[in-house]
Design an enzyme around this catalytic site. Structure first.
Site, mmCIF file in Angstrom:
data_model
loop_
_atom_site.group_PDB
_atom_site.id
_atom_site.type_symbol
_atom_site.label_atom_id
_atom_site.label_comp_id
_atom_site.label_asym_id
_atom_site.label_seq_id
_atom_site.Cartn_x
_atom_site.Cartn_y
_atom_site.Cartn_z
ATOM 1 N N GLY A 70 0.775 -1.241 0.000
ATOM 2 C CA GLY A 70 0.000 0.000 0.000
ATOM 3 C C GLY A 70 0.803 1.286 0.000
ATOM 4 N N ASP A 74 0.987 3.270 4.593
ATOM 5 C CA ASP A 74 -0.114 3.938 3.885
ATOM 6 C C ASP A 74 -1.171 4.445 4.863
ATOM 7 O OD1 ASP A 74 -0.874 1.351 4.602
ATOM 8 O OD2 ASP A 74 -1.696 0.821 2.638
ATOM 9 N N ASP A 97 -4.836 1.839 11.022
ATOM 10 C CA ASP A 97 -6.249 1.568 11.309
ATOM 11 C C ASP A 97 -6.330 1.070 12.761
ATOM 12 O OD1 ASP A 97 -8.941 1.015 10.917
ATOM 13 O OD2 ASP A 97 -8.612 -0.809 9.784
ATOM 14 N N THR A 98 -6.298 -0.241 12.990
ATOM 15 C CA THR A 98 -6.289 -0.741 14.368
ATOM 16 C C THR A 98 -4.944 -0.472 15.050
ATOM 17 O OG1 THR A 98 -5.461 -2.916 13.722
ATOM 18 C CG2 THR A 98 -7.856 -2.635 13.764
ATOM 19 N N GLY A 99 -3.871 -0.343 14.266
ATOM 20 C CA GLY A 99 -2.529 -0.153 14.820
ATOM 21 C C GLY A 99 -1.783 -1.466 15.018
ATOM 22 N N THR A 102 -0.725 -3.769 12.880
ATOM 23 C CA THR A 102 0.373 -3.989 11.935
ATOM 24 C C THR A 102 1.592 -3.166 12.341
ATOM 25 O OG1 THR A 102 -1.283 -4.259 10.200
ATOM 26 C CG2 THR A 102 0.982 -3.957 9.479
ATOM 27 N N LEU A 103 1.385 -1.869 12.557
ATOM 28 C CA LEU A 103 2.516 -0.999 12.886
ATOM 29 C C LEU A 103 3.114 -1.336 14.242
ATOM 30 C CD1 LEU A 103 2.030 2.672 11.725
ATOM 31 C CD2 LEU A 103 3.920 1.110 11.301
ATOM 32 N N LYS A 149 -6.624 6.532 10.783
ATOM 33 C CA LYS A 149 -8.033 6.362 11.171
ATOM 34 C C LYS A 149 -8.070 6.181 12.682
ATOM 35 C CE LYS A 149 -9.460 3.138 7.953
ATOM 36 N NZ LYS A 149 -10.379 2.165 7.337
ATOM 37 N N PHE A 181 -13.686 2.827 4.726
ATOM 38 C CA PHE A 181 -12.693 2.102 3.935
ATOM 39 C C PHE A 181 -12.334 2.922 2.707
ATOM 40 C CE2 PHE A 181 -10.815 -1.161 1.310
ATOM 41 C CZ PHE A 181 -10.048 -1.834 2.242
ATOM 42 N N ASP A 192 -5.760 -0.593 -1.911
ATOM 43 C CA ASP A 192 -6.581 -1.453 -2.770
ATOM 44 C C ASP A 192 -7.804 -1.997 -2.047
ATOM 45 O OD1 ASP A 192 -5.236 -3.283 -0.961
ATOM 46 O OD2 ASP A 192 -5.863 -4.890 -2.305
ATOM 47 N N ARG A 231 -5.387 0.526 -6.886
ATOM 48 C CA ARG A 231 -4.125 1.088 -6.392
ATOM 49 C C ARG A 231 -3.647 2.232 -7.278
ATOM 50 N NH1 ARG A 231 -2.095 -2.241 -2.324
ATOM 51 N NH2 ARG A 231 -2.427 -4.461 -2.560
HETATM 52 P P1 5GP Z 1 -4.042 -2.056 10.976
HETATM 53 O O1 5GP Z 1 -3.127 -3.158 11.376
HETATM 54 O O2 5GP Z 1 -3.614 -0.691 11.474
HETATM 55 O O3 5GP Z 1 -5.480 -2.356 11.336
HETATM 56 O O4 5GP Z 1 -4.103 -2.043 9.422
HETATM 57 C C1 5GP Z 1 -3.110 -1.532 8.644
HETATM 58 C C2 5GP Z 1 -3.226 -2.055 7.227
HETATM 59 O O5 5GP Z 1 -4.580 -2.404 6.903
HETATM 60 C C3 5GP Z 1 -2.839 -0.989 6.245
HETATM 61 O O6 5GP Z 1 -1.461 -1.007 5.971
HETATM 62 C C4 5GP Z 1 -3.683 -1.347 5.039
HETATM 63 O O7 5GP Z 1 -3.019 -2.320 4.273
HETATM 64 C C5 5GP Z 1 -4.935 -1.946 5.627
HETATM 65 N N1 5GP Z 1 -6.028 -0.959 5.747
HETATM 66 C C6 5GP Z 1 -6.513 -0.368 6.869
HETATM 67 N N2 5GP Z 1 -7.517 0.483 6.591
HETATM 68 C C7 5GP Z 1 -7.649 0.455 5.249
HETATM 69 C C8 5GP Z 1 -8.506 1.148 4.325
HETATM 70 O O8 5GP Z 1 -9.354 1.980 4.668
HETATM 71 N N3 5GP Z 1 -8.337 0.841 3.009
HETATM 72 C C9 5GP Z 1 -7.412 -0.054 2.565
HETATM 73 N N4 5GP Z 1 -7.349 -0.261 1.239
HETATM 74 N N5 5GP Z 1 -6.599 -0.722 3.389
HETATM 75 C C10 5GP Z 1 -6.702 -0.464 4.715
#
Ligand code: 5GP
Length: 181
Positions: free
Chosen positions: A46, A102, A105-107, A109-110, A133, A154, A161, A167
């Site tokens: 992303g 990119d 969201d939940t955090g 992954t980071l 977010k 979303f 994507d 993308r």
């Molecule tokens: P987290 O682990 O913070 O929930 O998610 C991070 C990953 O989820 C981002 O790197 C991305 O790949 C995906 N993601 C989260 N929100 C969105 C969204 O609104 N649109 C898209 N396309 N991907 C998202």
């Protein structure tokens, strides 16, 4: 705006707005990392477009590397499962690291990436995300450089994507209706 593949899209952030903000972020990073060896780590897939634009706004000698992790797969809901698909090619020792994401969201992954990279001997590790977010956060992660806060919707485009589509859109768009689900 009607998506070309049956889904309904609405522009949330235009290409012009994104370019303006990315320019400001690049200038800030240039000031903050002057005379510091810097590696930017793009989180695939992303962040590829954001990273490509951001590094052209950084007026410093930098290196780049990439990591790939499992994320949403074909759904628009987070699985919470994080798995490394592609690890770093280079050692981080003696370098300052900026992780380029990119969207947070939940955090989850980071949070995982931050811990993983911090254990690899970098001089410092900071995080740069185009989108945030905050309404969906489950784990607190430090966002040192942030492009835009967006509502809990979303989004696709500018590297992001749904089922590998969109993308290549130049704008960040809301996915109003997903006919693939
Ligand atoms: P987290 O682990 O913070 O929930 O998610 C991070 C990953 O989820 C981002 O790197 C991305 O790949 C995906 N993601 C989260 N929100 C969105 C969204 O609104 N649109 C898209 N396309 N991907 C998202």
């Amino acid at each position: 705006m009607q998506g070309t593949q049956g889904n309904e899209l609405e522009v949330l952030l235009s290409a012009e707005e994104i370019a303006g903000r990315v320019g400001m972020m690049g200038k800030r990073i240039t000031l903050d990392y002057e005379n510091k060896p810097l590696i930017l780590i793009g989180i695939l897939k992303g962040s590829f477009m954001f990273l490509a634009d951001l590094i052209r706004q950084i007026d410093l000698p930098i290196s780049i590397d990439f990591m790939a992790l499992s994320s949403y797969g074909s759904s628009t809901k987070s699985s919470g499962v994080v798995r490394i698909i592609k690890d770093l090619d280079y050692s981080l020792e003696g370098h300052h690291v900026l992780v380029v994401e990119d969207i947070v969201d939940t955090g989850l992954t980071l949070n995982y990436i931050y811990g993983h990279i911090k254990s690899r001997g970098a001089l410092s590790v900071k995080i740069c995300s185009l989108l945030d977010k905050p309404g969906r956060r489950q784990v607190a992660v430090p966002l040192h450089y942030k492009g835009f806060e967006i509502p809990d919707e979303f989004v696709v485009g500018y590297g992001l994507d749904v089922n590998e589509k969109y993308r290549n859109l130049p704008d960040v768009c809301r996915l109003v209706r997903n006919t693939d689900e």
